[in-house]
Write an enzyme that holds these catalytic residues in place. Structure first.
Site, PDB file in Angstrom:
ATOM      1  N   HIS A  34      40.518 -71.130  50.822  1.00 58.88           N
ATOM      2  CA  HIS A  34      41.449 -72.097  50.179  1.00 58.88           C
ATOM      3  C   HIS A  34      41.067 -74.116  50.206  1.00 58.88           C
ATOM      4  O   HIS A  34      40.513 -74.166  51.393  1.00 58.88           O
ATOM      5  CB  HIS A  34      43.219 -72.258  50.372  1.00 58.88           C
ATOM      6  CG  HIS A  34      43.192 -74.036  50.709  1.00 58.88           C
ATOM      7  ND1 HIS A  34      44.710 -74.469  49.632  1.00 58.88           N
ATOM      8  CD2 HIS A  34      43.374 -74.856  51.829  1.00 58.88           C
ATOM      9  CE1 HIS A  34      45.111 -75.661  49.190  1.00 58.88           C
ATOM     10  NE2 HIS A  34      44.283 -75.695  51.131  1.00 58.88           N
ATOM     11  N   CYS A 102      43.493 -74.933  43.473  1.00 63.06           N
ATOM     12  CA  CYS A 102      43.320 -76.064  44.201  1.00 63.06           C
ATOM     13  C   CYS A 102      41.443 -76.582  44.623  1.00 63.06           C
ATOM     14  O   CYS A 102      41.276 -77.259  45.096  1.00 63.06           O
ATOM     15  CB  CYS A 102      42.927 -74.885  46.809  1.00 63.06           C
ATOM     16  SG  CYS A 102      42.784 -74.165  46.703  1.00 63.06           S
TER      17      CYS A 102
END
Length: 638
Positions: A34, A102
């Site tokens: 992430h 993301c």
């Protein structure tokens, strides 16, 4: 004054990916990444829409890495305007674990601010993950989790799909538990890149040899018609490529209404949507307008074929090799299990080693649990009984414990009957699955226990029977793909198997050499099956690690030396020649590693010598089929 732009990198698996990825997928994946962008004193990331927090204060905690990705001369107000515009595109309902996440967002932001991109090891993770059997099987689950159903659609069958994905893993039990635990938080990057500004688009061109750009817009009806075909090709071809940035395949969406997408379109003269532009090595090669799915697929195939021609050996004619079956050579004879048991029990009785304080329990387990289970599963040839059920996991766990105890106590010369029992047992699917799972867990792995014992006895005359039986056991492991994968793909165990194989190929005893040649054949056949599938279904460079290249050189060298020394058995020569051919035919390191080695070791002369007098027996190889195979391998692959 320029502003520093940083990338915060988090591993949502908290280290589990690095530890367990090989067991789950057969490949090393170091993290489930992430990312967020940090600039102007704030951290910005995409999940439930675009979120902003103080650096390091998000719910993800402390970042694993902080990377400097450049400096920007863009002022904060301009960047805030860009973010406000992006909010209508990066919404919570559009989030997808693989296709729009993301990392798609941070890559766009980095491109807008600095003209750079996020690292390829983050950006292109799906190409690696989705090309594994586990990733391919998991794809429907992920799509089902993030698909926005139409009104009245039934809920997607996520548990069933997850079970199918777990079954495709080398370690199904581990995969199942982790999938249940991490399905709601894991994230990977997308095989479809989203570009909203020229710098982001230029970086995709710079970091990928082949690029397919889809210029679209939210209000374009025809775009929505062709979009499923584009997405299907993106998933199919990036999985087939199996490569990441710095030389891979990229599929890009450019929405003319998102960010500076219209500036990207203007740069390439795009005035209507849908338009597809194809790039090779950063240069435009062709363009297509309108809705025509077959033509789109054809254009993509042409682009990838020209960018990544197939392996040069696909053009070689090797009819004799094509006739060689890639099925593993197995040692299936059922011994007299009472005789084997009695021999092993006599060895246990003869030992005075205090390391077996519970020898009576071991003997009882062998006599009353293990041998009866094997007798039921593998009735003798003279028996009219049908094969019974597979040994239970409880029985196999007991057996693994007994194996570990005996291996630390008995010398190899007395342990070979136990190895022979395992040699027979791994032909059963339940037993091979148990061994594969034990290898994945790192504890109680009987194959590893017996292999370590075998390596310790190399060169000892008394260990001949043990080494012979162990080689046959390892050859039989190739009856089960999951077990074979651990021997070939698991670097740790592969080193041990290779050391045993290299020494055994040159053994003075002909049966040992035959068993070693059989194992070498099985390894090479397994490797070729994977490579042949890659040649048929993928585009991209035939990348391999330096370690894999060194391993292939070691095995090929040993096979050539064994061929040079073998002057008695046509069976051994046949298996070794086929093994050599399987390694050479689609070797990803043929030019860099193997080709020069073949010249140094005079591989062609070594093979041709087998056809001459004295090469194998007085007159050389007699089998017509083997003579054809040797000639074709020598002339076409060496």
């Amino acid at each position: 004054m320029p502003t520093t732009v940083q990338l915060y990198v988090y591993d949502l698996s908290n280290g589990l990916a690095r530890q367990l990825s090989r067991q789950l997928t057969g490949r090393q994946i170091d993290g489930i990444w992430h990312t967020s962008i940090v600039a102007y004193g704030k951290e910005i990331f995409y999940g439930q829409g675009i979120s902003i927090t103080r650096p390091g204060q998000s719910h993800h905690g402390k970042p694993l890495q902080i990377l400097d990705v450049g400096e920007t001369a863009i002022d904060e107000d301009t960047f805030d305007e860009y973010l406000n515009e992006m909010r209508q595109h990066y919404t919570a309902d559009k989030y997808h674990l693989l296709d729009f996440n993301c990392n798609s967002f941070t890559n766009d932001c980095v491109g807008f601010l600095t003209g750079n991109s996020i690292p390829s090891w983050i950006k292109d993770l799906p190409s690696d993950f989705l090309s594994t059997p586990f990733g391919t099987a998991l794809r429907p689950t992920i799509d089902a989790m993030f698909r926005r159903p139409a009104a009245g659609d039934p809920a997607p069958p996520i548990p069933q799909a997850t079970a199918a994905a777990a079954a495709a893993s080398p370690n199904p039990a581990l995969a199942s538990s982790l999938l249940q635990a991490s399905a709601s938080t894991s994230t990977t990057t997308a095989p479809i890149h989203m570009c909203t500004n020229p710098p982001s688009f230029h970086n995709v061109l710079k970091t990928h040899r082949a690029v397919v750009a889809f210029f679209t817009s939210q209000t374009c009806g025809p775009c929505r018609m062709i979009e499923p075909a584009f997405e299907r090709l993106a998933h199919q071809k990036t999985q087939a490529a199996g490569v990441g940035g710095g030389g891979g395949v990229a599929f890009v969406k450019v929405d003319l209404g998102a960010g500076m997408g219209n500036a990207v379109a203007a740069e390439y003269g795009v005035r209507v949507t849908p338009t597809f532009i194809f790039f090779r090595d950063g240069s435009k090669t062709s363009e297509m307008k309108g809705v025509n799915a077959p033509e789109l697929e054809s254009q993509v195939n042409v682009l990838l074929w020209e960018t990544y021609p197939p392996h040069p050996h696909t053009q070689k004619s090797l009819p004799a090799l094509d006739l060689v079956s890639t099925d593993p050579i197995l040692f299936t004879q059922v011994p007299d299990l009472d005789t084997v048991s009695n021999k092993l029990l006599s060895f246990i009785d003869a030992t005075t080693n205090s390391a077996l304080p519970a020898s009576s329990n071991i003997k009882q387990t062998l006599a009353t649990v293990l041998i009866p289970a094997l007798k039921a599963r593998f009735p003798s040839a003279s028996s009219k009984s049908k094969p019974g059920p597979s040994p239970s996991s409880a029985v196999l766990t007991q057996w693994a414990d007994v194996t570990r105890s005996l291996a630390t106590t008995l010398p190899a010369a007395q342990l070979f009957p136990l190895v022979d029992l395992w040699r027979l047992a791994v032909l059963d699917a339940a037993v091979s699955a148990f061994c594969a799972a034990a290898a994945g867990s790192g504890a109680g792995d009987p194959m590893q226990t017996l292999l370590v014992k075998g390596l310790a006895t190399l060169g000892e005359p008394a260990g001949r029977s043990y080494v012979l039986t162990l080689l046959r056991l390892l050859a039989n492991a190739f009856a089960a793909p999951a077990l074979a994968r651990g021997l070939v793909s698991g670097v740790g165990k592969r080193k041990g198997v290779t050391a045993l194989l290299v020494a055994s190929l040159l053994h003075a005893d002909a049966p040992v050499r035959t068993a070693a040649a059989s194992l070498a054949f099985n390894i090479a056949a397994y490797v070729q099956k994977e490579r042949l599938e890659a040649v048929r279904n993928r585009y991209g460079p035939f990348a391999t690690s330096e370690e894999d290249g060194d391993w292939e050189v070691e095995v090929v060298s040993a096979v050539l030396e064994a061929l040079r020394n073998e002057t008695q058995s046509e069976d051994i020569i046949h298996r070794l020649t086929a093994c050599l051919a399987f390694f050479l035919r689609f070797s990803p390191v043929h030019d860099s590693h193997v080709g020069p080695l073949l010249d140094v070791l005079q591989a062609k002369d070594t093979l041709k010598a087998k056809l001459a007098k004295g090469g194998c027996g007085e007159e050389g190889v007699k089998s017509v089929a083997l003579r054809k195979l040797i000639t074709q391998v020598a002339d076409n692959l060496c």
